[in-house]
Write a protein that holds these residues in place. Structure first.
Motif, PDB file in Angstrom:
ATOM      1  N   HIS A 134      35.223 -30.244 -15.301  1.00  0.00           N
ATOM      2  CA  HIS A 134      34.204 -29.377 -15.885  1.00  0.00           C
ATOM      3  C   HIS A 134      33.354 -28.734 -14.794  1.00  0.00           C
ATOM      4  N   TYR A 135      32.983 -29.517 -13.791  1.00  0.00           N
ATOM      5  CA  TYR A 135      32.053 -28.986 -12.797  1.00  0.00           C
ATOM      6  C   TYR A 135      32.734 -28.324 -11.603  1.00  0.00           C
ATOM      7  N   ILE A 180      40.037 -40.913 -17.801  1.00  0.00           N
ATOM      8  CA  ILE A 180      40.074 -39.585 -18.423  1.00  0.00           C
ATOM      9  C   ILE A 180      38.693 -38.950 -18.369  1.00  0.00           C
ATOM     10  N   VAL A 181      37.659 -39.766 -18.680  1.00  0.00           N
ATOM     11  CA  VAL A 181      36.301 -39.224 -18.699  1.00  0.00           C
ATOM     12  C   VAL A 181      35.916 -38.698 -17.315  1.00  0.00           C
ATOM     13  N   GLU A 212      37.768 -35.520 -16.448  1.00  0.00           N
ATOM     14  CA  GLU A 212      37.338 -34.333 -17.183  1.00  0.00           C
ATOM     15  C   GLU A 212      35.980 -33.856 -16.704  1.00  0.00           C
ATOM     16  N   LEU A 213      35.108 -34.804 -16.331  1.00  0.00           N
ATOM     17  CA  LEU A 213      33.804 -34.382 -15.819  1.00  0.00           C
ATOM     18  C   LEU A 213      33.991 -33.591 -14.535  1.00  0.00           C
ATOM     19  N   PHE A 268      41.617 -46.799 -18.660  1.00  0.00           N
ATOM     20  CA  PHE A 268      42.357 -45.543 -18.810  1.00  0.00           C
ATOM     21  C   PHE A 268      41.453 -44.486 -19.441  1.00  0.00           C
ATOM     22  N   GLY A 269      40.716 -44.902 -20.488  1.00  0.00           N
ATOM     23  CA  GLY A 269      39.757 -43.983 -21.114  1.00  0.00           C
ATOM     24  C   GLY A 269      38.719 -43.522 -20.110  1.00  0.00           C
ATOM     25  N   LEU A 270      38.210 -44.459 -19.311  1.00  0.00           N
ATOM     26  CA  LEU A 270      37.200 -44.121 -18.312  1.00  0.00           C
ATOM     27  C   LEU A 270      37.760 -43.129 -17.294  1.00  0.00           C
ATOM     28  N   MET A 282      45.107 -39.461 -10.849  1.00  0.00           N
ATOM     29  CA  MET A 282      46.148 -39.962 -11.742  1.00  0.00           C
ATOM     30  C   MET A 282      47.488 -40.009 -11.019  1.00  0.00           C
TER      31      MET A 282
END
Lengths: 343, 400
Positions: A151-152, A143-144, A147-148, A139-141, A267
């Protein structure tokens, strides 16, 4: 009758996406025993592979065309994509047009690479940990990754058109003997369905008819014995993880023209795909595929106006209702095997 | 004290002191200094600390004690918010009935959802709760619009009945939430030289509720009931073999933790009387899981720490932008400065979630006990030097 056929067709493309993601989830779960909450993110990254290739192909330089002027009277600036400049107008333009199908080739190595990196770098350390920990770390991964991408590529959906040849719609009803314009179905969705069927067939054939697939199936059934026979099952399972990532990625690539990719599409699909896996039966590949299509079609039936007028809001919750009913009546899902996740 | 042993009383007193003095503790920097952006002592943020602390304490009673990982707890928070706002609309602006209704309604919800979900365990349970939460979220957005006001969110209006209160104040505005006349938003500001301390009624009300919730959680942790929940976590099958039906215990834990979530939702609505469906989305459920794990699941103080930690850094990190970064790294040569800013930029401002995700992965991988375990490890390092080992007040009791 025509309405029913239309809804079945409408359900097929979403069902294909569910089936492909659920297939990957089940592959990972069946081989490595890991609950991968980052699988939706892989789907999303696949879709963004298509976006990236589309953007790369359309990279262009500006030249000033002195013979023409724009509405202010200044010399007109003309943008020429590099591809058109390099390969000539026809090849270049068609390359740009076919960016999405071409990203299939582009995305496979990327997705397999990401899959390997994920398995070797992170998931490997979680085989012996409880399922809750696996869920949490993936789940944390997720999110990462999300978000990346945000960002791009920004938070807004990015339109990624299908090739011109597939942009229209097929009058499907005529083929079946109905009046024209009753059952209209976009070509690309047909392509998506065919593509999904191909991939699913390919994965099953790979598992069923190759030695590698046989070893993997043996490993899914009894990992320790296969290991005792001197087979490096871990290596094969890593490859299966890469394969599952590639399947999710391809599902995403082809889905890009249907629904403009945005960073949280993964998600959205993930939650539904998990429901699909559970309905199909944890660890059962045919179950995952069948449940994917079943729920996709059910969802599109539930969004018919006739049904919505009887049961308002049913289109929003049908999948969850089905999942709850199935879990409570057939705890192992439609085709679940005994002894999987029954601690 | 209050039926607690010495260690727990100390812990409760420490938490009480921290809640009481939070406006000072969280405001260490003068108001107009460059460091002022690290201050967290303003009412809105402090309220969030406390409310999410309550939410996480409740989640921990379920996850930390019984090991059932619910991915749908935000649904109860949302239900609590909606009920509280309806109470403000229909009855009066007093927060007590609103919060009571919020707890009650979310408790009923939790009873129904828990009764169904707890028929399965492990990942199936997670997915069932997730399915229920997503269902509530989707319904709140679509069909239930008459109750939830759909995408706009439920708000107070001037023509609400408010039987025991007034529909509109004398000057024609919407009345504000209060506790028997004490307005929740009223803030007393203390100017102490360069410092500016704010004491907010709403915050202290939430703080009092937090202490109550925390006290209850301690009692639950130390009770035979709590022991039973831990036994369920460590080996449910064995519990069944001893002839004990574990389900009522798990269901009770589920309902209690749902009521905590409803309480948090009710408080949230009491501080700011709106409720929106996005509070029920599954990412919101994920957030409370993050808080509990980050702080330390199964420990008493962990969830509160985790909630404070996440909300603090969420707030601070979101405020840092490129300009601030350039200022920080201005001591570096230009090229290095730009490089450093480029790297750090990913993690601050809107990239806060990236930091959160990474942090979360690191914590789950290397520090499964969360901040509390980290603290214990550090404390152990120091203790090895001193000869006498002593138990810290915040020691975790992992329920494994």
């Amino acid at each position: 009758m025509d309405a029913i056929i239309l809804q079945i067709l409408n359900g097929l493309d979403k069902g294909s996406a569910y089936a492909l993601i659920a297939l990957g989830l089940t592959l990972i779960f069946g081989t490595l025993g890991v609950v991968n909450f980052a699988h939706g993110a892989l789907f999303m990254i696949g879709a963004f592979c298509a976006v990236t290739l589309n953007k790369l192909f359309s990279l262009s330089f500006e030249t000033v065309d002195p013979t023409r002027t724009d509405f202010l009277g200044n010399p007109l600036k003309v943008k020429t994509p590099y591809l058109v400049d390099w390969f000539g107008p026809e090849v270049g333009a068609s390359l740009i047009d076919w960016a999405v199908p071409l990203s299939i080739l582009f995305s496979i190595p990327i997705m397999i690479g990401i899959g390997f990196a994920m398995e070797r770098g992170l998931i490997k350390h979680f085989y012996k940990r409880p399922h809750a920990d696996q869920i949490l770390v993936t789940f944390g991964l997720a999110i990462v990754m999300q978000e990346l991408i945000k960002h791009y590529y920004g938070a807004n959906p990015i339109q990624t058109p299908a090739p011109d040849a597939f942009r229209g719609s097929l009058d499907f009803g005529v083929l079946l003997g109905f009046d024209p314009n009753v059952i209209i179905y976009p070509y690309w969705r047909l392509v998506y369905f065919a593509f999904a069927a191909l991939i699913i067939g390919g994965v099953f054939a790979f598992l069923q008819f190759t030695t590698f697939g046989m070893v993997v199936r043996a490993g899914m059934a009894d990992r320790e014995t296969v290991g005792l026979l001197g087979i490096n099952i871990d290596k094969r399972f890593t490859i299966m993880f890469g394969l599952a990532a590639a399947v999710a990625g391809l599902a995403g690539v082809m889905y890009a023209p249907i629904n403009s990719p945005n960073y949280h599409m993964g998600m959205d699909f993930l939650v539904l795909s998990f429901v699909v896996v559970v309905v199909g039966g944890m660890g059962s590949l045919p179950g995952a595929v069948a449940a994917g299509f079943l729920l996709g079609v059910l969802e599109s039936f539930a969004s018919m106006n006739q049904i919505k007028s009887i049961l308002p809001g049913i289109d929003q919750i049908i999948i969850y209702v089905v999942a709850i009913v199935i879990l409570l009546t057939r705890p192992r899902g439609l085709m679940g095997r005994k002894g999987v996740m029954e601690d | 004290m209050l039926g607690l042993n010495k260690k727990d009383s100390t812990l409760l007193l420490i938490v009480a002191a921290m809640v009481l003095l939070a406006p000072f503790i969280l405001n260490p920097f003068p108001a107009d200094s460059a460091m002022a952006q690290f201050n967290a002592g303003y009412p809105d943020l402090m309220q969030r600390f406390v409310i999410f602390g309550i939410f996480a304490i409740g989640f921990n009673i379920l996850f930390g004690l019984t090991g059932y990982l619910s991915f749908g707890h935000a649904a109860f928070l949302g239900v609590g918010s909606y009920s509280a706002v309806w109470m403000f609309k229909l009855l009066s602006m007093n927060v007590i009935p609103a919060i009571l209704l919020a707890v009650l309604v979310s408790g009923v919800f939790a009873l129904v959802i828990g009764f169904v979900s707890l028929r399965r365990t492990g990942i199936y349970f997670s997915i069932l709760t997730l399915a229920f939460a997503q269902m509530s979220f989707n319904l709140a957005y679509s069909v239930l619009t008459p109750i939830t006001n759909g995408e706009t969110g439920l708000q107070l209006t001037l023509d609400d009945p408010r039987i025991l209160g007034v529909s509109a104040t004398a000057d024609g505005g919407i009345p504000v939430t209060s506790l028997f006349g004490m307005e929740m938003r009223s803030t007393f500001t203390l100017d102490a030289g360069a410092w500016l301390f704010q004491f907010n009624t709403g915050y202290y009300f939430c703080g009092a509720v937090l202490l109550l919730a925390f006290y209850l959680a301690i009692r639950i942790f130390r009770s035979p009931f709590g022991l039973m929940l831990r036994a369920i976590k460590s080996n449910r099958t064995r519990m069944n073999y001893t002839g004990l039906n574990t389900k009522p215990y798990a269901l009770a834990a589920f309902v209690i933790s749902g009521m905590y979530a409803g309480l948090a939702g009710g408080l949230m609505a009491s501080m700011d009387p709106l409720a929106g469906a996005e509070r029920m989305q599954w990412t919101a459920s994920g957030e409370v899981v993050l808080m509990t794990i980050l702080g330390g699941a199964g420990t008493l103080i962990g969830p509160v720490l985790g909630a404070g930690f996440i909300k603090y850094f969420e707030n601070i990190f979101s405020k840092i932008n490129e300009g601030v970064l350039h200022q920080w790294f201005s001591f570096l040569p230009d090229g290095v400065e730009n490089g450093a800013v480029w790297v750090v930029e990913h993690f601050v401002g809107p990239g806060w979630h990236l930091t959160l995700g990474l942090l979360f992965m690191l914590v789950v991988t290397f520090l499964p006990g969360g901040l509390v375990e980290g603290g214990q490890r550090i404390a152990k390092l120091f203790r090895r030097k001193s000869t006498e080992p002593q138990d810290g007040a915040t020691q975790s009791h992992p329920a494994e």
